[in-house]
Every structure is written in structure tokens, then in C-alpha cells.
Design a protein around this motif. Structure first.
Motif, PDB file in Angstrom:
ATOM      1  N   ALA A 130     -16.603  -5.513 -45.700  1.00 63.18           N
ATOM      2  CA  ALA A 130     -17.119  -5.192 -47.035  1.00 63.18           C
ATOM      3  C   ALA A 130     -16.092  -4.462 -47.886  1.00 63.18           C
ATOM      4  CB  ALA A 130     -18.386  -4.340 -46.905  1.00 63.18           C
ATOM      5  N   THR A 131     -15.179  -3.739 -47.249  1.00 62.55           N
ATOM      6  CA  THR A 131     -14.262  -2.878 -47.998  1.00 62.55           C
ATOM      7  C   THR A 131     -12.826  -3.378 -48.038  1.00 62.55           C
ATOM      8  OG1 THR A 131     -14.133  -1.533 -45.975  1.00 62.55           O
ATOM      9  CG2 THR A 131     -15.622  -0.779 -47.705  1.00 62.55           C
ATOM     10  N   PHE A 132     -12.445  -4.286 -47.149  1.00 65.04           N
ATOM     11  CA  PHE A 132     -11.088  -4.834 -47.156  1.00 65.04           C
ATOM     12  C   PHE A 132     -10.941  -5.820 -48.324  1.00 65.04           C
ATOM     13  CE2 PHE A 132      -7.865  -7.946 -45.593  1.00 65.04           C
ATOM     14  CZ  PHE A 132      -6.787  -7.079 -45.519  1.00 65.04           C
ATOM     15  N   LEU A 133      -9.939  -5.593 -49.171  1.00 65.28           N
ATOM     16  CA  LEU A 133      -9.718  -6.449 -50.356  1.00 65.28           C
ATOM     17  C   LEU A 133     -10.981  -6.563 -51.207  1.00 65.28           C
ATOM     18  CD1 LEU A 133      -7.593  -9.354 -48.792  1.00 65.28           C
ATOM     19  CD2 LEU A 133      -6.777  -7.269 -49.930  1.00 65.28           C
ATOM     20  N   ARG A 134     -11.801  -5.508 -51.217  1.00 63.85           N
ATOM     21  CA  ARG A 134     -13.083  -5.457 -51.942  1.00 63.85           C
ATOM     22  C   ARG A 134     -14.092  -6.497 -51.440  1.00 63.85           C
ATOM     23  NH1 ARG A 134      -9.502  -4.390 -56.456  1.00 63.85           N
ATOM     24  NH2 ARG A 134      -9.705  -2.203 -57.078  1.00 63.85           N
ATOM     25  N   GLY A 135     -13.905  -6.920 -50.206  1.00 59.84           N
ATOM     26  CA  GLY A 135     -14.900  -7.806 -49.598  1.00 59.84           C
ATOM     27  C   GLY A 135     -14.339  -9.133 -49.154  1.00 59.84           C
ATOM     28  N   VAL A 136     -14.404  -9.400 -47.838  1.00 61.71           N
ATOM     29  CA  VAL A 136     -14.025 -10.700 -47.285  1.00 61.71           C
ATOM     30  C   VAL A 136     -15.225 -11.254 -46.524  1.00 61.71           C
ATOM     31  CG1 VAL A 136     -11.584 -10.081 -47.098  1.00 61.71           C
ATOM     32  CG2 VAL A 136     -13.106  -9.668 -45.152  1.00 61.71           C
ATOM     33  N   PRO A 137     -15.251 -12.572 -46.263  1.00 63.80           N
ATOM     34  CA  PRO A 137     -16.415 -13.172 -45.593  1.00 63.80           C
ATOM     35  C   PRO A 137     -16.676 -12.526 -44.221  1.00 63.80           C
ATOM     36  CG  PRO A 137     -15.011 -14.871 -46.520  1.00 63.80           C
ATOM     37  CD  PRO A 137     -14.251 -13.592 -46.647  1.00 63.80           C
ATOM     38  N   PHE A 138     -17.954 -12.431 -43.902  1.00 60.54           N
ATOM     39  CA  PHE A 138     -18.388 -11.715 -42.699  1.00 60.54           C
ATOM     40  C   PHE A 138     -19.421 -12.556 -41.955  1.00 60.54           C
ATOM     41  CE2 PHE A 138     -21.450  -8.249 -41.206  1.00 60.54           C
ATOM     42  CZ  PHE A 138     -20.780  -8.058 -40.000  1.00 60.54           C
ATOM     43  N   ILE A 139     -19.238 -12.705 -40.663  1.00 61.20           N
ATOM     44  CA  ILE A 139     -20.145 -13.501 -39.831  1.00 61.20           C
ATOM     45  C   ILE A 139     -20.582 -12.665 -38.636  1.00 61.20           C
ATOM     46  CG2 ILE A 139     -20.301 -15.523 -38.309  1.00 61.20           C
ATOM     47  CD1 ILE A 139     -18.306 -16.848 -40.357  1.00 61.20           C
ATOM     48  N   GLN A 140     -21.871 -12.643 -38.390  1.00 54.28           N
ATOM     49  CA  GLN A 140     -22.439 -11.875 -37.288  1.00 54.28           C
ATOM     50  C   GLN A 140     -22.712 -12.797 -36.096  1.00 54.28           C
ATOM     51  OE1 GLN A 140     -23.166  -8.651 -36.795  1.00 54.28           O
ATOM     52  NE2 GLN A 140     -23.928  -7.667 -38.644  1.00 54.28           N
ATOM     53  N   VAL A 141     -22.204 -12.426 -34.921  1.00 52.47           N
ATOM     54  CA  VAL A 141     -22.520 -13.118 -33.671  1.00 52.47           C
ATOM     55  C   VAL A 141     -23.045 -12.057 -32.701  1.00 52.47           C
ATOM     56  CG1 VAL A 141     -21.705 -14.661 -31.858  1.00 52.47           C
ATOM     57  CG2 VAL A 141     -20.678 -14.783 -34.138  1.00 52.47           C
ATOM     58  N   PRO A 142     -24.307 -11.666 -32.848  1.00 51.56           N
ATOM     59  CA  PRO A 142     -24.857 -10.581 -32.033  1.00 51.56           C
ATOM     60  C   PRO A 142     -25.074 -11.011 -30.581  1.00 51.56           C
ATOM     61  CG  PRO A 142     -26.576 -11.557 -33.374  1.00 51.56           C
ATOM     62  CD  PRO A 142     -25.286 -12.198 -33.802  1.00 51.56           C
ATOM     63  N   THR A 143     -24.716 -10.126 -29.647  1.00 57.92           N
ATOM     64  CA  THR A 143     -24.840 -10.464 -28.236  1.00 57.92           C
ATOM     65  C   THR A 143     -25.840  -9.576 -27.496  1.00 57.92           C
ATOM     66  OG1 THR A 143     -22.996  -9.004 -27.674  1.00 57.92           O
ATOM     67  CG2 THR A 143     -22.468 -11.312 -28.137  1.00 57.92           C
ATOM     68  N   SER A 144     -26.440  -8.608 -28.168  1.00 57.81           N
ATOM     69  CA  SER A 144     -27.471  -7.766 -27.555  1.00 57.81           C
ATOM     70  C   SER A 144     -28.814  -8.091 -28.203  1.00 57.81           C
ATOM     71  CB  SER A 144     -27.156  -6.285 -27.731  1.00 57.81           C
ATOM     72  OG  SER A 144     -27.299  -5.894 -29.088  1.00 57.81           O
ATOM     73  N   LEU A 145     -29.897  -7.791 -27.519  1.00 64.30           N
ATOM     74  CA  LEU A 145     -31.225  -8.049 -28.085  1.00 64.30           C
ATOM     75  C   LEU A 145     -31.427  -7.221 -29.338  1.00 64.30           C
ATOM     76  CD1 LEU A 145     -33.977  -9.430 -27.890  1.00 64.30           C
ATOM     77  CD2 LEU A 145     -34.746  -7.528 -26.442  1.00 64.30           C
ATOM     78  N   LEU A 146     -31.021  -5.953 -29.303  1.00 61.64           N
ATOM     79  CA  LEU A 146     -31.197  -5.098 -30.475  1.00 61.64           C
ATOM     80  C   LEU A 146     -30.469  -5.666 -31.683  1.00 61.64           C
ATOM     81  CD1 LEU A 146     -31.247  -1.272 -30.554  1.00 61.64           C
ATOM     82  CD2 LEU A 146     -29.834  -2.481 -32.199  1.00 61.64           C
ATOM     83  N   ALA A 147     -29.258  -6.153 -31.475  1.00 66.36           N
ATOM     84  CA  ALA A 147     -28.498  -6.710 -32.592  1.00 66.36           C
ATOM     85  C   ALA A 147     -29.092  -8.027 -33.067  1.00 66.36           C
ATOM     86  CB  ALA A 147     -27.041  -6.904 -32.189  1.00 66.36           C
ATOM     87  N   GLN A 148     -29.574  -8.862 -32.156  1.00 66.77           N
ATOM     88  CA  GLN A 148     -30.125 -10.155 -32.552  1.00 66.77           C
ATOM     89  C   GLN A 148     -31.407 -10.007 -33.355  1.00 66.77           C
ATOM     90  OE1 GLN A 148     -30.406 -12.844 -29.212  1.00 66.77           O
ATOM     91  NE2 GLN A 148     -28.192 -12.943 -28.934  1.00 66.77           N
ATOM     92  N   VAL A 149     -32.236  -9.031 -33.015  1.00 68.11           N
ATOM     93  CA  VAL A 149     -33.524  -8.907 -33.705  1.00 68.11           C
ATOM     94  C   VAL A 149     -33.461  -7.994 -34.915  1.00 68.11           C
ATOM     95  CG1 VAL A 149     -34.803  -9.332 -31.576  1.00 68.11           C
ATOM     96  CG2 VAL A 149     -34.375  -6.973 -32.290  1.00 68.11           C
ATOM     97  N   ASP A 150     -32.385  -7.190 -35.026  1.00 65.63           N
ATOM     98  CA  ASP A 150     -32.424  -6.182 -36.084  1.00 65.63           C
ATOM     99  C   ASP A 150     -31.072  -5.939 -36.752  1.00 65.63           C
ATOM    100  OD1 ASP A 150     -34.139  -3.981 -37.389  1.00 65.63           O
ATOM    101  OD2 ASP A 150     -32.406  -2.856 -36.669  1.00 65.63           O
ATOM    102  N   ALA A 151     -30.105  -5.419 -35.999  1.00 67.49           N
ATOM    103  CA  ALA A 151     -28.890  -4.895 -36.620  1.00 67.49           C
ATOM    104  C   ALA A 151     -28.069  -5.949 -37.342  1.00 67.49           C
ATOM    105  CB  ALA A 151     -28.029  -4.203 -35.556  1.00 67.49           C
ATOM    106  N   SER A 152     -28.117  -7.203 -36.879  1.00 63.39           N
ATOM    107  CA  SER A 152     -27.268  -8.246 -37.478  1.00 63.39           C
ATOM    108  C   SER A 152     -27.866  -8.841 -38.743  1.00 63.39           C
ATOM    109  CB  SER A 152     -27.026  -9.365 -36.462  1.00 63.39           C
ATOM    110  OG  SER A 152     -28.243 -10.031 -36.154  1.00 63.39           O
ATOM    111  N   VAL A 153     -29.119  -8.526 -39.040  1.00 59.91           N
ATOM    112  CA  VAL A 153     -29.842  -9.155 -40.148  1.00 59.91           C
ATOM    113  C   VAL A 153     -30.105  -8.114 -41.239  1.00 59.91           C
ATOM    114  CG1 VAL A 153     -31.934 -10.384 -40.823  1.00 59.91           C
ATOM    115  CG2 VAL A 153     -30.931 -10.750 -38.554  1.00 59.91           C
TER     116      VAL A 153
END
Length: 545
Positions: A305-328
Motif C-alpha cells: 500500500a505504501t511502496f510507490l504510493r501503492g502497488v498490486p497486492f495479492i493475498q494467498v492465506p495459508t491459515s484458517l484465521l487468514a482465510q476466513v478473516d485477515a485476508s479479506v
């Protein structure tokens, strides 16, 4: 299957992607939809509905009587209203009448409920199964029912052909068909759309979807150099698969390993990621990929979000907590020494790819911690989900792939719906913080896992709600029992109460120095309150009651 088109670096979904974890059975009469559907629902632990039965209940008449009194047009009008009523977010198995899908509106609603399975059989088999049923099957009335069946099958074939999968039930027993549908559905990708206008994106859920990461990224307007951010343990298990997928799609990945632990979610580590991006020659269309749990997603997302005022970002969550919440949802942040996530931004990913096979290697403690966020969704929005967890907890803890697929999909659906209506947390999105006001403070004070602290925070919030006469004692008991059965803590003895309350003052939801609490009124509904008496908070933190 549906496609997507790339627009301005983001995918725009075509209409018709199925959104929930249900299963819809369509097909001609006599193909076994009801018999298969009932047994399938029992195997999955979800409700079963037969639309013809619902039509009869709504009309207070048998189907032949409806045809006689109102004609086929009257029957179809009732059928359409019944099908529309099923779009209520509840996961279920649905068996439809043979002609229900001829109406395009009906088909669109049914597809939104889950994958559509066409059960078919030759006309001769249908006739043998329905012989003598002309009194209850008006469309078979006449002198030549076999020809009538063949004619209707030809007429409906183009619509039935739009199903996601097809099974000939004349070649299999009911039990075999149930097994085939269950196996197919559990291996199927689920796609959930987070609708945020130009910042919309898909959450793709399914087994082994990690191996298709590079191919999916090709649909975006990206340049070739990419940075994968992960933990050493995750890199050992999945780093090779990730970089192989990227290279096969024409990307040039670099991989940075961040030591495990919340302490790495910091500005110094964000600066190390900036250095890595500069050394790799990345530009404003070079993607950052977060491969890991919530800490990795927050840190990598903040750097993107902050590099060069924003570059593309893709989430590949590998924990249950990240898949159901943190990545979205687009919240990315690093911590400050005085509180969690105090330095951050709202920055939506291009894509979230939840590969269910990564949960197989998740330590038991982390799986249980992730379940805290799933339980949260049941309390804030879906009593059916809460009951589902109560009934299927043994299968969840055994990592049943189909059950976990439903939990991840339903959790993401709820969060996607809330975030779409309040991206910047100006209103309703605050309900997603149920259990987090006290939970974050407890996490900061004790160093326990996020999900463990949230579990305690949910129980404490429920006890406060009961004391404020918002929540009945039975609902409090159910929540505590489920938390305990999941293997999560329901209290934290020995807390430094003044320090915990001081930490809560820095909670991001506070307004004018007053913390806001998300308190349940019943399982499935919560309210945001800023009028909680301070003595109630001190009491529950000190005693757990």
C-alpha cells in the motif's frame, strides 16, 4: 463455467458465479433428485428442501390441484416465489421441480445458492420410475407418456446443459450418486465476489488452487517482477509451488522470508520489504504476494500500500484465521509498541486465493485459533452457521475438507457482504470486531494467539451483554460451551486489569476516548455500544464473569 474479464488491472466478474456452499439438484422428474438430495443433506449435515414440497405448503394444495385450479402459469408463479425465498444465505441442499430451471430468473437464483448438479436418466428409466404417477405428475397425463417424456427432455436439454456437473442416475445407486455429488462438490472451486466498485475482487476457495496462482494473475495488467513475502516454514512447504506457478505464467518472482511472530509486523520489517522491492527492480504494476497467515498479510499488504504510493497486492492465506478473516476486507497494518494495527491503511487486494490443502499442515492450536473468527461470524450474522459449527465440530477438528470449505466460504460471504456496505468502517463494518475490543488488549498484554484472545473477548462481551440485559443466559452458555469444545480459552486469569484497560483506549474503534463494544443481542445479531459501564468491563476482566 463463468469467465472474467480484466479491466484496469482488476477482474470484473461475469454474472452467475455461485456464491454459497449449498448444492442444487436439477433434472427431469424421476431422476432421483429428492432421494439423493435428502441423503446428501444428511451426509453434509445441512438442511434439505424440495421446492415442490415448499410449493404445496405455500399453496396449501397438492401440485395436481394447483395445476387444475390455477393452470401451469399459476404453478410457475408460486414456484418462482418459493425459489426466490431460498436466497437467504442459508447453506442447504435444494431439489427442484423438473421445469423450475426453464425460467432464467429461477436459474440465476439457484446458481447463486451453490453448484448446480444435473441428475439425468433415459426416458425409459424415467417412465419405469414414474409409472402410475400420472395422477400426481400432471405433465405425464395423456396416452403416450414415453413420447411426452422424450419431448420434454429434448425441450429442456439446453437448460439442463448449463449445469456445473451431470450424473446419469440410471447407472448408479442412490448411495453411489450421493457419494459422487459430495466428492465433486468438495473438489469444486468456490468464488465469492467482494463488490467494491472499481476495487472489487474475487475470493477463490478450493483445494490446490495455489497451483493456479500464476495463471489467474495473468488476467491482470501486471508487469513480470513479483515479490513473495512469507515465513520460513511456509516457504519450505509452499514456496516452491508458489514460485513455480508464477514462473510458469511468465513472472519473475523473488521470495523474502520473514521470521514468525507478531513482533515482525513492524515499520523496520516494512522497510526491509521496500529494500527487497527496490533491489528486484519492481515498478507500480509489480505485484506483492502475501503467502502465509495474518501477520504476513498485514505486513506485506502495508508494504504494498505504501511502496510507490501503492502497488498490486495479492493475498494467498495459508491459515484458517487468514482465510476466513485477515485476508479479506483490505485492512493492512503494522503494530506500534502501544497497540496492534495502529499504523495502517485500507488497501484492497487484486485477488484472494484460499487453497484449502494448506490447512492440512496447520498446527492444531492455530486451527482452533482460526475457529474463533468463524464462531464470531455465527454470532454476528448467521445463527445457522453457529448451529452448524455446534453440530459438525468433530468433523471440523478432523479437518474434513468439505466442512472446512463451507466454513471458509460462508465466513468470507459474510465478511464480503459487510465490507461491501462499509469499506472504511464508518458504520456496520464495526460488527466484525466482535470480541476484538477486549481481545486485542488481552493479546497485547499476554502474547497469546490472536484467535485465543478473540475467543476470550467474545465470551467477555457476551457476559457484559447479559449483565446489561441484552442477551439471555442460554445464548451465553451456548457460546461458552462452543468455545470450550473447540479447545479455546474462555477466560484469562491474572490479567493486569488497569494495563489492559489502558491498552483498550488506543483501540481504533474508540471515539472521543470512549471504547466502543460490539455486544450480542442474540446469536446472529449484535449492536455497537459506547455506553457500557466501566465497572462492567473492570469486573469481567478481573473475574471472567
Amino acid at each position: 463455467m463463468e469467465t472474467a474479464r480484466a479491466t484496469g488491472g482488476r477482474e470484473v466478474a461475469e454474472p452467475g458465479k455461485h456464491q454459497t456452499g449449498g448444492i442444487v439438484l436439477i433434472g427431469f422428474m424421476g431422476t432421483g433428485k429428492t432421494a439423493v438430495g435428502w441423503r446428501l443433506a444428511r451426509a453434509l449435515g445441512v438442511p434439505f428442501v424440495d421446492t415442490d414440497a415448499l410449493i404445496e405448503k405455500k399453496a396449501a394444495a397438492r401440485i395436481p390441484e394447483i395445476f387444475e385450479q390455477q393452470g401451469e402459469s399459476g404453478f410457475r408463479a408460486i414456484e418462482k416465489a418459493v425459489i426466490r425465498s431460498l436466497a437467504d444465505g442459508v447453506r442447504r441442499v435444494v431439489a427442484t421441480g423438473g421445469g423450475a430451471v426453464l425460467d432464467p430468473d429461477n436459474f440465476a437464483v439457484l446458481r447463486s445458492l451453490g453448484p448446480v448438479i444435473h441428475l439425468k436418466a433415459p426416458a425409459e428409466t424415467v417412465l419405469a420410475r414414474t409409472r402410475g404417477d400420472s395422477g400426481v405428475r400432471p405433465l405425464l397425463a395423456g396416452n403416450d407418456p414415453l413420447e411426452r417424456i422424450r419431448s420434454l427432455q429434448r425441450e429442456r436439454a439446453p437448460v439442463y446443459g448449463r449445469a456445473d456437473h451431470e450424473i446419469d442416475t440410471s447407472r448408479h445407486t442412490i448411495e453411489e450418486t450421493v457419494g459422487m455429488v459430495k466428492t465433486w462438490a468438495e473438489s469444486e472451486e468456490r468464488v465469492i465476489r467482494v463488490d467494491l466498485g472499481p476495487d472489487s475482487y474475487d475470493i477463490v476457495i478450493g483445494p490446490e488452487v495455489l497451483d493456479r496462482l500464476g495463471q489467474r494473475m495473468k488476467s491482470f495488467d501486471l508487469t513480470g517482477r513479483a515479490l513473495v513475502v512469507t515465513h520460513p516454514g511456509i516457504a519450505e512447504r509452499y514456496g516452491g509451488r508458489t514460485t513455480d506457478s508464477l514462473r510458469a505464467a511468465g513472472f519473475e518472482p523473488d521470495l523474502v522470508e520473514v521470521p514468525e511472530g507478531e513482533a515482525q509486523k513492524s515499520l523496520p520489517w516494512a522497510e526491509k520489504l521496500y529494500d527487497a522491492m527496490l533491489d528486484h527492480g519492481m515498478d507500480r504494476r509489480s505485484p506483492v504476494i502475501a503467502l502465509g497467515g495474518g501477520v504476513i498479510g498485514d505486513l506485506a499488504g502495508f508494504a504494498a500500500a505504501t511502496f510507490l504510493r501503492g502497488v498490486p497486492f495479492i493475498q494467498v492465506p495459508t491459515s484458517l484465521l487468514a482465510q476466513v478473516d485477515a485476508s479479506v476486507g483490505g485492512k493492512v497494518a503494522v503494530d506500534h509498541r502501544r497497540g496492534k494495527n495502529l499504523i495502517g491503511a485500507f488497501y484492497q487486494p487484486l485477488l484472494v486465493l484460499a487453497s484449502l490443502d494448506t490447512l492440512d499442515s496447520l498446527p492444531d492450536r492455530e486451527l482452533r485459533a482460526g475457529m474463533a473468527e468463524v464462531i464470531k461470524y455465527g454470532v454476528i450474522a448467521d445463527p445457522g452457521l453457529f448451529a452448524y459449527i455446534e453440530g459438525r465440530l468433530d468433523d471440523i477438528l478432523k479437518r474434513d475438507r468439505g466442512v472446512l470449505a463451507h466454513l471458509v466460504a460462508r465466513s468470507c460471504e459474510i465478511k464480503a457482504e459487510v465490507v461491501a456496505g462499509d469499506e472504511r468502517e464508518q458504520g456496520r463494518r464495526a460488527i466484525l470486531n466482535f470480541g476484538h475490543t477486549m481481545g486485542h488488549a488481552i493479546e497485547t498484554q499476554t502474547g497469546m494467539l490472536h484467535g485465543e484472545a478473540v475467543a476470550i473477548g467474545m465470551v467477555y462481551a457476551a457476559r457484559v451483554a447479559e449483565r446489561m440485559e441484552m442477551l439471555d443466559g442460554e445464548s451465553v452458555r451456548r457460546l461458552i460451551e462452543l468455545v470450550r469444545r473447540t479447545g479455546l480459552p474462555d477466560r484469562c486469569d491474572g490479567l493486569d486489569v488497569p494495563a489492559t484497560i489502558e491498552t483498550m483506549k488506543f483501540d481504533k474503534k474508540s471515539v472521543g476516548g470512549r471504547p466502543r463494544f460490539i455486544l450480542p443481542g442474540r446469536i446472529g445479531k449484535v449492536a455497537v455500544r459506547d455506553d457500557v459501564p466501566a465497572e462492567y468491563i473492570r469486573s469481567v476482566l478481573a473475574t471472567g464473569n
